[in-house]
Write an enzyme that holds these catalytic residues in place. Structure first.
Site, short mmCIF file in Angstrom:
data_model
loop_
_atom_site.label_atom_id
_atom_site.label_comp_id
_atom_site.label_asym_id
_atom_site.label_seq_id
_atom_site.Cartn_x
_atom_site.Cartn_y
_atom_site.Cartn_z
N SER A 10 -7.03 7.56 -6.40
CA SER A 10 -6.97 7.71 -4.93
C SER A 10 -6.46 9.24 -5.02
O SER A 10 -5.82 9.83 -6.10
CB SER A 10 -5.92 7.01 -4.26
OG SER A 10 -4.56 7.24 -4.53
N ASP A 79 4.32 1.08 -3.26
CA ASP A 79 3.63 0.02 -3.59
C ASP A 79 4.12 -0.75 -4.92
O ASP A 79 3.63 -1.66 -5.23
CB ASP A 79 2.32 0.54 -4.21
CG ASP A 79 1.37 0.77 -3.09
OD1 ASP A 79 1.45 0.38 -1.92
OD2 ASP A 79 0.70 1.91 -3.32
#
Length: 142
Positions: A10, A79
């Site tokens: 990402s 995360d």
């Protein structure tokens, strides 16, 4: 010897991994990025609010570390699980970069307000997949 840095592909993960690589290289340590696809990268049709398990964006990176396919991993703290899997350690947290978020606005739908920011026109639509941002936006603009 080159250090293998495991990361997602990402934009945010790559920015963080490049920054880590640059920090290591400033110390004279050669390194390379190894991009790892995670469940979070592969499963695109499930809302992030669903119960996706504790390692939706990290499981494959953790496996690469444990299998010694990478020497270290760079990932957002948001995360990571509170407790790390057996055999892994959260070893360092670099100094935080600018934490401001981005707002993309369609041309003609806002007035700039100088230092106060942007005033969106009445009826403007805001979109986000983040429950935290959604809650904050509703607080600001019920």
């Amino acid at each position: 010897m080159s250090i293998r840095i495991g990361t997602r592909g990402s934009d945010l993960a790559l920015w963080q991994a490049h920054r880590t690589r640059d920090l290591l290289e400033s110390l004279g340590q050669e390194s390379e990025l190894i991009i790892i696809k995670t469940s979070g990268d592969l499963i695109q049709d499930v809302p992030l609010t669903a119960d996706l398990g504790r390692s939706f964006f990290t499981k494959e990176i953790e496996e690469a570390l444990l299998e010694k396919r990478v020497d270290l991993a760079v990932h957002s703290l948001k995360d990571l699980a509170v407790e790390q899997p057996e055999g892994l350690t959260l070893a360092c947290v670099p100094e935080r970069a600018n934490p401001k978020e981005r707002l993309l606005v369609q041309s003609g739908r806002y007035d700039t307000a100088g230092a106060a920011g942007i005033h969106l026109a009445a009826g403007s639509k805001l979109g986000t997949s983040s429950p935290r941002r959604r809650k904050r936006l509703r607080e600001l603009r019920p």
